[in-house]
Write an enzyme that holds these catalytic residues in place. Structure first.
Site: not given
Length: 417
Positions: A172, A312, A405
């Site tokens: 991401c 985020h 991740f």
């Protein structure tokens, strides 16, 4: 190339954003996307295509986006949906920059795109075809449509870009990673123009089933529009999304020489790895802080200079807590914080690129979008999250965070020009 010096506000080596393109659950085009995030209303819905998944909440493109009309029926058959979204965003960004691919020197144009799951739609379709009908029914086009590298490769074909061409896949954090990489290509004089960004179409049964099993997805099925709620005390997980965003980067001198418009300065970039866990963030936020400090040093800024953070803000319990504590501890100015995932969902490898577009627009317009569904800030957090309506601020410097991740961290500092 003879490059004249830019204005006093920009240095020769500075890299600026000259074009923006976006497609998401808000529709195709930067204007629609910006209007949606300013409205602050979530676009999450239950997804009939994923009815057999325990949590079927997504932010999918609206039917008004006619990919077949935009891409062409033949090209639709030989490209994955991720690539198709990337094409839409790239075409808009190039046009917004006032560039014509028929006239540029393609050997000096590079492409760096980010993605997390790449051709997820193609992989799932061909897997089930193989399982049900056998290997002889697998499409011969599968091997040239699904691999991640084809995202950038196909854009090069469409746009006549023959310079460095690559896909970065830092989960991401892929969007900001692409921005930072493209900036380095310009600084190394390997390109005169670089298209950077991310594209993702991860809304498959396997992808969502896995996210559900790991407890990352919201299960607020009775109220989809209330499911994604970054930094809220009642958040319970993310809402996956699809989308793409592309930014055109050029050296400031080249932009000035051709009479282009610099929309923002890519002032600093930082990246790091947590080295902690495959999916959970380091609760101390050490790796993320390292990336932020790297970007600030690169931009010659201090933590007190940052007035706005596009966080985020994934709406997951662990991420928002870790990031919120980091923002409170690190940014002494108490910046205005937002997470546009509350509106558009989490587009994984495209999320950071979309948020970079939002950050550039916030700087240009002096408007910080609200965070959707923030009813009550998590009591463990002491940050200034914008909610309810956009906030007008005379912004000069802003930061966008992306964490993924595998402990991937990438951040970009933008400033007004």
């Amino acid at each position: 190339m003879n490059r004249p010096r830019p204005s006093k506000r920009l240095a020769f080596a500075d890299v600026v954003v000259t074009g923006l393109g976006a497609v998401s659950a808000a529709g195709a085009g930067v204007a629609r996307n910006w209007a949606a995030v300013l409205a602050g209303v979530s676009l999450a819905q239950r997804d009939p295509a994923l009815a057999d998944v325990p949590s079927d909440l997504t932010c999918r493109l609206p039917d008004s986006v006619d990919l077949a009309a935009e891409i062409g029926a033949q090209e639709m058959r030989r490209t994955d949906r991720t690539t198709q979204l990337g094409v839409l965003a790239a075409r808009e960004a190039v046009a917004d920059a006032g560039l014509d691919p028929r006239l540029w020197d393609g050997a000096r144009v590079g492409i760096v795109m980010g993605t997390s799951s790449g051709g997820a739609t193609s992989y799932e379709e061909e897997y089930f075809r193989y399982a049900e009908d056998g290997p002889e029914w697998i499409s011969p086009l599968f091997g040239i449509s699904a691999p991640m590298g084809l995202l950038a490769g196909y854009l090069a074909m469409v746009l006549g870009s023959f310079g460095p061409n690559m896909v970065v896949t830092t989960a991401c954090a892929a969007g900001p990673t692409a921005i930072g990489t493209g900036r380095q290509l310009l600084r190394a004089d390997m390109c005169d123009i670089v298209l950077v960004g991310g594209a993702e179409a991860p809304l498959t049964r396997m992808s969502l089933g896995s996210l559900y099993q790991m407890g990352a997805m919201s299960t607020r099925l009775d109220a989809p529009e209330r499911a994604c709620r970054p930094f809220d005390a009642a958040r319970d997980g993310m809402v996956p999304a699809e989308g793409a965003a592309v930014l055109v980067l050029e050296r400031a001198a080249d932009c000035v020489a051709r009479g282009g418009r610099a929309r923002a300065l890519v002032a600093g970039y930082g990246a790091s790895a947590d080295g902690f866990h495959l999916s959970a963030p380091d609760p101390a936020g050490t790796g993320a802080e390292r990336a932020i400090r790297m970007a600030l040093a690169d931009a010659d800024l201090t933590t007190g200079d940052i007035q706005h953070v596009n966080a985020h803000g994934s709406s997951t319990p662990l991420n928002d807590l870790t990031e919120g504590r980091l923002i409170s501890r690190l940014y002494e100015s108490g910046p205005a914080v937002t997470s546009t995932k509350g509106v558009l969902g989490h587009a994984l490898g495209a999320a950071g690129a979309l948020e970079a577009v939002h950050t550039v627009l916030a700087l240009e317009q002096g408007l910080v979008p609200p965070t959707a569904n923030l009813d009550e800030l998590d009591k463990e957090l002491d940050i200034d999250v914008v909610a309810g309506r956009p906030r007008e601020l005379p912004l000069q410097a802003a930061m966008t965070h992306s964490f993924g991740f595998g402990g991937q961290n990438a951040v970009v500092a933008f400033t007004r020009v």
